[in-house]
Write an enzyme that holds these catalytic residues in place. Structure first.
Site, PDB file in Angstrom:
ATOM      1  N   ILE A 139      11.232   7.335  -4.465  1.00  0.00           N
ATOM      2  CA  ILE A 139      10.700   6.425  -3.466  1.00  0.00           C
ATOM      3  C   ILE A 139      10.774   7.133  -2.122  1.00  0.00           C
ATOM      4  O   ILE A 139      11.837   7.588  -1.697  1.00  0.00           O
ATOM      5  CB  ILE A 139      11.501   5.100  -3.411  1.00  0.00           C
ATOM      6  CG1 ILE A 139      11.579   4.474  -4.813  1.00  0.00           C
ATOM      7  CG2 ILE A 139      10.857   4.151  -2.409  1.00  0.00           C
ATOM      8  CD1 ILE A 139      10.241   4.188  -5.466  1.00  0.00           C
ATOM      9  N   LYS A 140       9.623   7.236  -1.445  1.00  0.00           N
ATOM     10  CA  LYS A 140       9.572   7.956  -0.178  1.00  0.00           C
ATOM     11  C   LYS A 140       9.919   7.019   0.980  1.00  0.00           C
ATOM     12  O   LYS A 140       9.301   5.966   1.152  1.00  0.00           O
ATOM     13  CB  LYS A 140       8.181   8.550   0.048  1.00  0.00           C
ATOM     14  CG  LYS A 140       7.849   9.703  -0.881  1.00  0.00           C
ATOM     15  CD  LYS A 140       6.440  10.233  -0.653  1.00  0.00           C
ATOM     16  CE  LYS A 140       6.356  11.099   0.570  1.00  0.00           C
ATOM     17  NZ  LYS A 140       5.014  11.749   0.681  1.00  0.00           N
ATOM     18  N   ILE A 141      10.907   7.428   1.768  1.00  0.00           N
ATOM     19  CA  ILE A 141      11.344   6.683   2.943  1.00  0.00           C
ATOM     20  C   ILE A 141      11.270   7.625   4.148  1.00  0.00           C
ATOM     21  O   ILE A 141      11.801   8.743   4.093  1.00  0.00           O
ATOM     22  CB  ILE A 141      12.784   6.167   2.766  1.00  0.00           C
ATOM     23  CG1 ILE A 141      12.851   5.170   1.606  1.00  0.00           C
ATOM     24  CG2 ILE A 141      13.303   5.530   4.058  1.00  0.00           C
ATOM     25  CD1 ILE A 141      14.254   4.664   1.296  1.00  0.00           C
TER      26      ILE A 141
END
Length: 372
Positions: A139-141
Site C-alpha cells: 500500500i503506497k503512502i
C-alpha cells in the site's frame, strides 16, 4: 535484450515495472516481462490507472456491470484498480514465493487527496489491503508530514507499505524511523515481523529537472558544469543514510527478531532531459539491496544498451556531498527545492486522480444500460 538487465539483477537491484493495465495482464505481456526482462515487481499510481482506463476498451465489461449497479465513480475506481492489482499480484505470486516475500509485489496508492490527513490515510490503507486481499501487495503512502505517523500505524497493524514521494534526505530519515517504530509496535503486539515488508520510494529525475532549471537561469559556466548532478548526489546520500540505519543497534535488534529491511527504491527514473543518457538513473544508481522501478521505455533502454559496471553508489558519498555543497554556494537552496517538489508531487497526483474520476465517470455514462 536481457543481458544488461540480468547483470543489474545480479548486482542486487530488483527490477520493477512502473506501469500496469488490464491489457498488459490479459495479453500475457506482464508474465513475459517477468520471464524475459527480469522484472520482479510492479508499481502503480493515479496517472498510470487514468491512462489505462482512458485508452481502449479493456475495461468495458467491468464498467458496464458497475454502471448497471449505479455505483459511485469513486467506488468504480476502487473496484477497477484493485481488480488490476489483484490480478497482477497473482501473476507475480511465483516470484513472491520464490523470494520469500521480498519481491513479486504490486503497489497501489491511497487516494492522494488524503495526503495531509493521517487518520483517513490509515483507514484507506486498511481498506485497500482488504479489497486486494493478496499477501504480495504494497500500500503506497506518501511521505508527507501527515503520512509519517500513518506509515508507523499501518506497519504496526501488519500491512506492508511502499512509502512514496520522498525527495529529501531528512524526510527519508523520518520515513526510516517511522518504519522502525511501526515494527517495534508490531513486535509488542506479537505480530510476526517476517511477514511485514516495506520499500521507500526516493524520487530521482524530478530533482534534476528543478535544479537544472535554476542552473540554466544562472547561465554561468560554473552553473552549467553542475547540471545533471543533483539527483544522483541526492539519491546516493540517501543510500548512505540507509546504510547508517541498518548498521544501528536499533535495527540490529529488530532484524534479530525477524524484521525485513526497508529497501530504498529509486522512483521517477525515466530521464526527462534528452541531453542525458536514457539509462542514467539506472546505471548510476546500482547498489545492493535496492529496487529500481522503471517506465517501460527505460526498461527497454537498459536492456538494449545499458552498461552495468557494478556498484555505482558506495564510494561516491564524498563527491555527492561536494556536488550538493557546490549547488548551495551558487544559491540553489536544497530545502526549498525538495519542499517545492513534494508540494508539486502531491498536486500532480491529485490532478491525475481528478482526471481518473473524470475518465471513469465518462465511461460509466457511455456504458450505462439504456432505458427500455
Amino acid at each position: 535484450m536481457t543481458d544488461a538487465l540480468k547483470r543489474l539483477s545480479d548486482e542486487g537491484v530488483a527490477i520493477w515495472l512502473d506501469d500496469l493495465s488490464r491489457r498488459r495482464i490479459t495479453s500475457g505481456n506482464l508474465a513475459e516481462l517477468l520471464d524475459e526482462s527480469h522484472v520482479v515487481g510492479v508499481t502503480t499510481n493515479p496517472s498510470i490507472f487514468q491512462k489505462a482506463i482512458s485508452e481502449g476498451h479493456g475495461y468495458d465489461r467491468q464498467i458496464t456491470d458497475l454502471a448497471s449497479r449505479d455505483v459511485t465513480v469513486e467506488e468504480a475506481i476502487r473496484m477497477i484498480t484493485t481488480a488490476d492489482v489483484r490480478d497482477a499480484a497473482d501473476v507475480l505470486r511465483p516470484v513472491y514465493d520464490a523470494t520469500g516475500g521480498l519481491d513479486g509485489r504490486v503497489s497501489i496508492e491511497v487516494d492522494p487527496r488524503l495526503a495531509h490527513a493521517t487518520r483517513p490515510t490509515v483507514a484507506e490503507a486498511k481498506q485497500l489491503a482488504w479489497l486486494v486481499d493478496r499477501p504480495n501487495t504494497f500500500i503506497k503512502i506518501p511521505a508527507t508530514r501527515a503520512g509519517i505517523p500513518a506509515i508507523t500505524e499501518t506497519i504496526a497493524s501488519g500491512i506492508s507499505v511502499n512509502v512514496t514521494l520522498i525527495f529529501s534526505i531528512e524526510r527519508y530519515r523520518m520515513v526510516m524511523d517511522a518504519y522502525l517504530e511501526g515494527l517495534e509496535q508490531a513486535k509488542a503486539k506479537g505480530l510476526d515481523l517476517s511477514d511485514i515488508h516495506s520499500v521507500a520510494s526516493f524520487f530521482v529525475s524530478r530533482v534534476d529537472t528543478e535544479v537544472d532549471k535554476r542552473l540554466d537561469a544562472l547561465g554561468t559556466d560554473e552553473a552549467g558544469a553542475l547540471k545533471g548532478k543533483a539527483a544522483l548526489a541526492n539519491a546516493r546520500l540517501a543510500y548512505q543514510a540507509y546504510e547508517e540505519v541498518v548498521a544501528s543497534d536499533r535495527w540490529t535488534a529488530l532484524e534479530a527478531a525477524g524484521a525485513n529491511r526497508q529497501r530504498p527504491l529509486w522512483a521517477s527514473t525515466g530521464v526527462k532531459d534528452p541531453a542525458y543518457p536514457d539509462t542514467l538513473y539506472v546505471t548510476e544508481l546500482v547498489a545492493p539491496g535496492t529496487v529500481n522501478t522503471m517506465p517501460e521505455a527505460t526498461l527497454k533502454a537498459v536492456g538494449d544498451h545499458g552498461e552495468i559496471t557494478g556498484d555505482t553508489v558506495r564510494g561516491t558519498y564524498e563527491q555527492a556531498r561536494a556536488d550538493l555543497d557546490a549547488l548551495a554556494k551558487l544559491g540553489i537552496d536544497y530545502d526549498e527545492v525538495v519542499e517545492k517538489l513534494e508540494v508539486e508531487g502531491i498536486e500532480k497526483f491529485e490532478k491525475s486522480w481528478s482526471d481518473l474520476l473524470a475518465s471513469t465517470e465518462a465511461e460509466l455514462k457511455r456504458l450505462a444500460p439504456k432505458e427500455a
